[in-house]
Design an enzyme around this catalytic site. Structure first.
Site, PDB file in Angstrom:
ATOM      1  N   HIS A  15    -111.143 -50.625  -8.026  1.00 21.96           N
ATOM      2  CA  HIS A  15    -110.379 -51.280  -9.098  1.00 21.96           C
ATOM      3  C   HIS A  15    -111.274 -52.019 -10.096  1.00 21.96           C
ATOM      4  CE1 HIS A  15    -106.927 -52.674 -11.153  1.00 21.96           C
ATOM      5  NE2 HIS A  15    -106.119 -52.762 -10.132  1.00 21.96           N
ATOM      6  N   ASP A  60     -99.731 -32.094 -15.738  1.00 22.26           N
ATOM      7  CA  ASP A  60     -99.407 -30.717 -15.375  1.00 22.26           C
ATOM      8  C   ASP A  60    -100.687 -29.885 -15.339  1.00 22.26           C
ATOM      9  OD1 ASP A  60     -98.445 -28.169 -15.076  1.00 22.26           O
ATOM     10  OD2 ASP A  60     -97.177 -28.193 -16.866  1.00 22.26           O
TER      11      ASP A  60
END
Length: 449
Positions: free
Chosen positions: A149, A396
């Site tokens: 992070h 996608d």
């Protein structure tokens, strides 16, 4: 789960031709990076077949990493002892596995099922990011990703995944099946120094040392081994009725504070009420929510949404339990809205100035992010992170958007993540960690207005 490791390797992307990226340099962590959790964040992305081959997935990954060199770097310190990201192109770890079952047999995943094997290991690793490609017998693919992070926030990682998906689509399918846009990637913005420019003179207006950071150890923090994760879906119809209810309450209030509430504010008001009720807190107790606030659109001048790094601070709406439960949703939503609104340009600029003060402090003060340790209880409080603006339907690789997006098991009671649901019918998923004895109560009441 019967999982077989096929290969484990390191991918080394080609150096970028982008003149804004200087290789073999050390990029100091900004004060925003230091305020982020000091841990690896792991997320699953689940895709039904057909999906490109693993070779095409890795080819697309290499192409994406050219534009995101921080992910192939390593943590280091510079000559002044400051923590940095070394752009040394040391590579990204990629593990390939095979599961002799269909994806349909395994779904739905949830954080309490046996999904740990689908993630790369995070113990004693040097890689900033790792990817695990879990291929099923049906051709379906589950991508287990872990990234530290301190390098990037959720907005940044979603941008990376969209870029990888677009480039993976271009690598895995015939060119006559691709749109012209499939070869175009919105490039990240890497100038961390320009995002955290202190003012002259410095003006630290808030107690950031106690708000964003804490002492090196949590004192009197409750902990429990009976923490359970759960996923609750709020349908499109439920959310429409909830927002209508909240907005009607707003319009009927005297005086009306405004005529519209966001999806996030409405849902958080509802979840905060129901979790508090499920916990059975005393009426005179106080409860607060730590709400992540993206600074990209709040800072002046605004920072591009493509900025790659951490640019999040937190708001802290706070109410007495009896006030939270007795007042309507609009009242609670207004409390959330006002707390978030206070984390404005002035607040972000004050935080940047605080970072400069710390940098100039010869004492070398050790800052520890205000984050709970694994196993701790936030009760009576919550911490919420929203992924609602991350358009997962755009991710996608060529076979369609993911059918599920799921973080690894949440290790702290009271952590909550809002995620756009990928199930048929859509809606929103709320993923949270609660004490075991509060889970069923919450489930029983969470869909009651």
């Amino acid at each position: 789960m019967s999982l077989r490791v096929i290969s484990s390797t390191t991918l080394y992307p080609s150096p970028s031709s982008d003149p804004s990226i200087s290789y073999d340099t050390k990029i100091p962590l900004t004060i925003f990076d230091k305020a982020a959790f000091d841990l690896n964040v792991s997320v699953l992305y689940v895709f039904q077949p057909p999906m490109p081959s693993n070779e095409a997935m890795k080819e697309g990954l290499l192409k994406a990493l050219v534009h995101f060199p921080h992910l192939a770097g390593r943590f280091a310190t510079d000559e002044q002892g400051r923590p940095c990201i070394h752009l040394n192109n040391a590579g990204v770890g990629v593990i390939e596995t095979y599961i002799p079952a269909t994806l349909a047999e395994q779904l739905p995943f949830n954080p309490n099922t046996d999904i740990e094997e689908l993630f790369p290991p995070i113990e004693s690793i040097e890689e900033i990011m790792q990817i695990q490609l879990n291929r099923y017998a049906c051709g379906g693919l589950v991508i287990g990703q872990t990234c530290h992070h301190h390098v990037a926030d959720g907005q940044s990682m979603s941008s990376f995944f969209f870029a990888w998906a677009k480039l993976g689509r271009a690598a895995g399918f015939a060119s006559d099946k691709l749109d012209q846009d499939d070869h175009h990637v919105i490039l990240p913005y890497h100038d961390r120094a320009s995002v955290a420019v202190p003012r002259n003179p410095l003006n630290v207006e808030f107690d950031h040392r106690s708000i964003e950071f804490r002492k090196s150890c949590n004192e009197n923090v409750k902990s429990s081994s009976s923490i359970k994760n759960l996923v609750v879906n709020f349908s499109v119809d439920f959310m429409a009725k909830l927002k209508m209810k909240v907005n009607e309450e707003i319009s009927n209030s005297l005086p009306p504070h405004r005529m519209y509430t966001t999806t996030f504010e409405s849902l958080l008001a509802h979840v905060w009420k129901k979790v508090t009720q499920a916990r059975g807190l005393e009426p005179d107790e106080f409860t607060q929510v730590r709400v992540a606030v993206n600074g990209r659109a709040r800072m002046k001048p605004t920072v591009p949404m493509e900025y790659f790094g951490n640019l999040v601070l937190w708001a802290y709406p706070r109410l007495q339990v009896k006030e939270l439960l007795q007042e309507n949703h609009a009242y609670v939503a207004r409390t959330i809205h006002e707390a978030v609104a206070r984390v404005d340009n002035s607040y972000f600029k004050s935080f940047v100035d605080f970072g400069q003060v710390i940098k100039e402090d010869d004492g070398g003060e050790k800052l520890v992010a205000m984050a709970s340790d694994v196993g701790n209880l936030l009760c009576p409080n919550l911490e919420v992170d929203s992924w609602l603006r991350f358009q997962f339907h755009q991710m996608d690789f060529g076979g369609g958007s993911p059918c599920a997006v799921l973080p690894a098991e949440l290790p702290v009671e009271g952590l909550v993540i809002f995620v756009p649901s990928c199930i048929q019918g859509g809606g929103l998923d709320v993923i949270m960690a609660l004490q075991h004895e509060h889970v069923q109560i919450f489930k029983d009441i969470c869909h009651l207005y």
